[in-house]
Design an enzyme around this catalytic site. Sequence first.
Site, PDB file in Angstrom:
ATOM      1  N   GLY A   1       0.833  -1.215   0.000  1.00 19.22           N
ATOM      2  CA  GLY A   1       0.000   0.000   0.000  1.00 19.22           C
ATOM      3  C   GLY A   1       0.863   1.260   0.000  1.00 19.22           C
ATOM      4  O   GLY A   1       0.571   2.225  -0.715  1.00 19.22           O
TER       5      GLY A   1
ATOM      6  N   GLU B   1      -6.872   0.452   2.267  1.00 19.36           N
ATOM      7  CA  GLU B   1      -7.241  -0.335   3.444  1.00 19.36           C
ATOM      8  C   GLU B   1      -6.146  -1.365   3.612  1.00 19.36           C
ATOM      9  O   GLU B   1      -6.055  -2.310   2.830  1.00 19.36           O
ATOM     10  CB  GLU B   1      -8.624  -0.954   3.220  1.00 19.36           C
TER      11      GLU B   1
ATOM     12  N   CYS C   1      -8.253  -8.771   7.415  1.00 17.48           N
ATOM     13  CA  CYS C   1      -7.536  -7.588   7.910  1.00 17.48           C
ATOM     14  C   CYS C   1      -7.982  -7.235   9.327  1.00 17.48           C
ATOM     15  O   CYS C   1      -7.205  -6.696  10.098  1.00 17.48           O
ATOM     16  CB  CYS C   1      -7.732  -6.410   6.969  1.00 17.48           C
TER      17      CYS C   1
HETATM   18  P1  NDP Z   1       0.160  -7.626  -1.182  1.00 20.83           P
HETATM   19  O1  NDP Z   1      -0.318  -6.406  -0.504  1.00 20.83           O
HETATM   20  O2  NDP Z   1       1.566  -7.609  -1.657  1.00 20.83           O
HETATM   21  O3  NDP Z   1      -0.768  -7.947  -2.444  1.00 20.83           O
HETATM   22  C1  NDP Z   1      -2.098  -7.531  -2.564  1.00 20.83           C
HETATM   23  C2  NDP Z   1      -2.370  -7.266  -4.029  1.00 20.83           C
HETATM   24  O4  NDP Z   1      -1.520  -6.222  -4.501  1.00 20.83           O
HETATM   25  C3  NDP Z   1      -2.077  -8.466  -4.909  1.00 20.83           C
HETATM   26  O5  NDP Z   1      -3.014  -8.506  -5.939  1.00 20.83           O
HETATM   27  C4  NDP Z   1      -0.706  -8.153  -5.466  1.00 20.83           C
HETATM   28  O6  NDP Z   1      -0.410  -8.805  -6.668  1.00 20.83           O
HETATM   29  C5  NDP Z   1      -0.819  -6.653  -5.658  1.00 20.83           C
HETATM   30  N1  NDP Z   1       0.483  -5.994  -5.752  1.00 20.83           N
HETATM   31  C6  NDP Z   1       1.662  -6.424  -5.247  1.00 20.83           C
HETATM   32  N2  NDP Z   1       2.650  -5.543  -5.554  1.00 20.83           N
HETATM   33  C7  NDP Z   1       2.071  -4.552  -6.273  1.00 20.83           C
HETATM   34  C8  NDP Z   1       2.569  -3.371  -6.871  1.00 20.83           C
HETATM   35  N3  NDP Z   1       3.853  -3.025  -6.819  1.00 20.83           N
HETATM   36  N4  NDP Z   1       1.715  -2.578  -7.536  1.00 20.83           N
HETATM   37  C9  NDP Z   1       0.403  -2.897  -7.606  1.00 20.83           C
HETATM   38  N5  NDP Z   1      -0.120  -4.016  -7.079  1.00 20.83           N
HETATM   39  C10 NDP Z   1       0.703  -4.836  -6.395  1.00 20.83           C
HETATM   40  O7  NDP Z   1      -0.120  -8.826  -0.236  1.00 20.83           O
HETATM   41  P2  NDP Z   1       0.237 -10.379  -0.445  1.00 20.83           P
HETATM   42  O8  NDP Z   1      -0.806 -10.989  -1.272  1.00 20.83           O
HETATM   43  O9  NDP Z   1       1.657 -10.501  -0.892  1.00 20.83           O
HETATM   44  O10 NDP Z   1       0.110 -10.894   1.052  1.00 20.83           O
HETATM   45  C11 NDP Z   1       1.134 -10.602   1.989  1.00 20.83           C
HETATM   46  C12 NDP Z   1       0.553 -10.229   3.307  1.00 20.83           C
HETATM   47  O11 NDP Z   1      -0.188  -9.024   3.163  1.00 20.83           O
HETATM   48  C13 NDP Z   1      -0.466 -11.196   3.908  1.00 20.83           C
HETATM   49  O12 NDP Z   1       0.120 -12.258   4.562  1.00 20.83           O
HETATM   50  C14 NDP Z   1      -1.223 -10.271   4.830  1.00 20.83           C
HETATM   51  O13 NDP Z   1      -0.537 -10.079   6.021  1.00 20.83           O
HETATM   52  C15 NDP Z   1      -1.238  -8.975   4.063  1.00 20.83           C
HETATM   53  N6  NDP Z   1      -2.522  -8.805   3.354  1.00 20.83           N
HETATM   54  C16 NDP Z   1      -3.453  -8.041   3.949  1.00 20.83           C
HETATM   55  C17 NDP Z   1      -4.701  -7.924   3.395  1.00 20.83           C
HETATM   56  C18 NDP Z   1      -5.749  -7.128   4.065  1.00 20.83           C
HETATM   57  O14 NDP Z   1      -6.938  -7.320   3.802  1.00 20.83           O
HETATM   58  N7  NDP Z   1      -5.374  -6.197   4.931  1.00 20.83           N
HETATM   59  C19 NDP Z   1      -5.062  -8.614   2.156  1.00 20.83           C
HETATM   60  C20 NDP Z   1      -3.985  -9.370   1.574  1.00 20.83           C
HETATM   61  C21 NDP Z   1      -2.772  -9.450   2.165  1.00 20.83           C
HETATM   62  P3  NDP Z   1       0.670 -10.040  -6.658  1.00 20.83           P
HETATM   63  O15 NDP Z   1       0.043 -11.105  -5.827  1.00 20.83           O
HETATM   64  O16 NDP Z   1       0.837 -10.370  -8.086  1.00 20.83           O
HETATM   65  O17 NDP Z   1       1.936  -9.528  -6.028  1.00 20.83           O
END
Ligand code: NDP
Length: 481
Positions: free
Chosen positions: A232, A247, A281
Site C-alpha cells: 500500500g 485499506e 484484515c
Molecule cells: P500484497 O499487498 O503484496 O498484495 C495484494 C495485491 O496487490 C495483490 O493482488 C498483489 O499482486 C498486488 N500488488 C503487489 N505488488 C504490487 C505493486 N507493486 N503494484 C500494484 N499491485 C501490487 O499482499 P500479499 O498478497 O503478498 O500478502 C502478503 C501479506 O499481506 C499477507 O500475509 C497479509 O498479512 C497482508 N494482506 C493483507 C490484506 C488485508 O486485507 N489487509 C489482504 C492481503 C494481504 P501479486 O500477488 O501479483 O503480487
Amino acid sequence: MLELKMYINGQWVESESGKTFAARNPATGEVIAHLPEGTREDARRAVAAANENKHRIAEMPVWERARLCERIAEVMEKRREELARILTLDQGKPYHTEAQFEVRKAAEGWRNAAEHIKWLETSFIPVEDPHKRVFTIRQPRGVYAIITPWNFPLNIPIEYLAPGLAAGNAIVWVPAPTTSAVAVKMVECLEEAEVPPGVVNLVTGPGPVVGDEIVAHPGTDAVGFTGSSATGEHIARRAAGKPLLLELGGNGPTIILEDADLERAVQVTAEGCFLNAGQICCATERILVHERVHEEVVQLLVSAAQKVRLGDPFDENTTMGPLNNEPTAQKMDRHLRDAQEKGATLLYGGRRAPEYGSDLFYQPTVVDKVPRDSALFQEESFGPVAPVTAASSDEELLRLANDNPLGLVSAVFTESARRAFYFAERLQTGIVNINDSTLYWELHLPFGGASGKRSGIGRLGGKYTLLEMTDLKTICWDIGG
Ligand code: NDP
C-alpha cells in the site's frame, strides 16, 4: 478446467503476449483454470477504454446507476451457487459456512451502494456576499485504479466497485492472481447486468506489472487498494498526487478484562482468530488478557481451537479450509518459530496439516506468553493463530495494544462502562468494538485505519466510501442585484 479471459472495453480478450497463468485449488493443488497473464500494454489498453467510456457512467442519471447496481445484485443472487463454488475452489474457504455467506454479502454490497447514492445530499452554504448563492455537488473522480487481495475475492472488490460505479466512476480492476478466476465470474455478472462496455475493465496478471501500470498511469485519476501495508505504501508513492483509498493491514488487539463474560468473550474472540483461516484484515491477532483471568481464558481458547474442523472445504462439517497461498503459510511458520525462540509457549496446533489435502492446511493454533518483540506480536500474521499476552493493569494492557505499527480494529471485553470508554477513547485504531470481536462490522459503517499507523487512508463503508470516491465541487453563483 476453465479457460478464462480478461475483460477490456466490453470484450473478453487474451493477453497481447499470449501468455497465461494457472489458477490452483489451494485445498488440492489442482489447476482449476488458466487466465491471461496481462502485460503493461494490456493495462494501458484497459486505461484507454475506461477513459473513452467514462462519460457513459458519469452522465448516467443517479437513479439509473442505482438500478444498474440493483441489477448486478440480482444477477449475483441468481448465480450464487456457481459463484460460491468457484470462490471455494479459487480461495479455499469452506463452501457451506463461508463462501455462501460471502456471495450473499456481495449482492448486499451492490444494493447498499444503490441505496446510499440516492441519499447523498450536499450543502447550500451561507456566505458574506449578499449577491452570491453557494452550493456544492458531488461528482465522479473519473477513472479509478482498483487493486484487491485474495482473502475476500468478492466482498473486498465490491467495497470499491459498487460505490465506484454508483458514484459514476469508470474502473480498471486488477484482482490478486491467486483469486482471479472468481474475479472473472463476477465481471460476467456485471456484463449480464448490462454495465456499459468499457466502464469496468478487468486486467489479470502480476500486481507489480499490471497493478503498477494502472496505479502510476496518468490516465487513472484515483486509486483504491486493499492489501499489505508495504505494498500500500509503495502504491501511494507510485500514485503520488492522486486521491487514495487504502485499506491496509491490521493486528486486531483484543483486551479481555477480568470483569468480562469470559465464555462469550473467548467464543467470539476465537472466531476472530480462526474465521477464513485468520486471513482477514480485522482478524483478532493479539489477545491481551488481564492476568487474573489468564489461565481461564487460555483454557477456553484451547477448547475453542479443538472444535475447529479442518478438511475438504466442500464438506459440510468443515469449518476451516487451507490458507490461500504459500507465502502466507510461510509467514505463519516464521511467526510461530520466532515467537517460540523468544520465549512464547505453544499450547495447541502450531504446524501445517498436509494430511487434509495440501501443504496449505494449517492447524488452528494457540500460543501463550507471546513477547512484545516477536513478529507474531508486531506484524500481521494472517493465519489461524490465537496469540495471548497477559498484563496486570488496564494501563499496561492499553500500552500493549497501542505498541504496534498497525491500527485498524480493536476489541474490549468488560462489563464496566467506565473501563470500556477508557479503552475506546485511547486505543489507536480506526474502529473499537466493545463486547464483540474485532470482526464485527456492517456494510454501512465507516471502516479504516487510524492516522499515525500503517493501516491505510480513508474510510470504506456505505456513504463514507461515496464521500471518498467523489470530488466535492463548490458552485458560487452571482445572482446580481
Ligand atoms: P500484497 O499487498 O503484496 O498484495 C495484494 C495485491 O496487490 C495483490 O493482488 C498483489 O499482486 C498486488 N500488488 C503487489 N505488488 C504490487 C505493486 N507493486 N503494484 C500494484 N499491485 C501490487 O499482499 P500479499 O498478497 O503478498 O500478502 C502478503 C501479506 O499481506 C499477507 O500475509 C497479509 O498479512 C497482508 N494482506 C493483507 C490484506 C488485508 O486485507 N489487509 C489482504 C492481503 C494481504 P501479486 O500477488 O501479483 O503480487
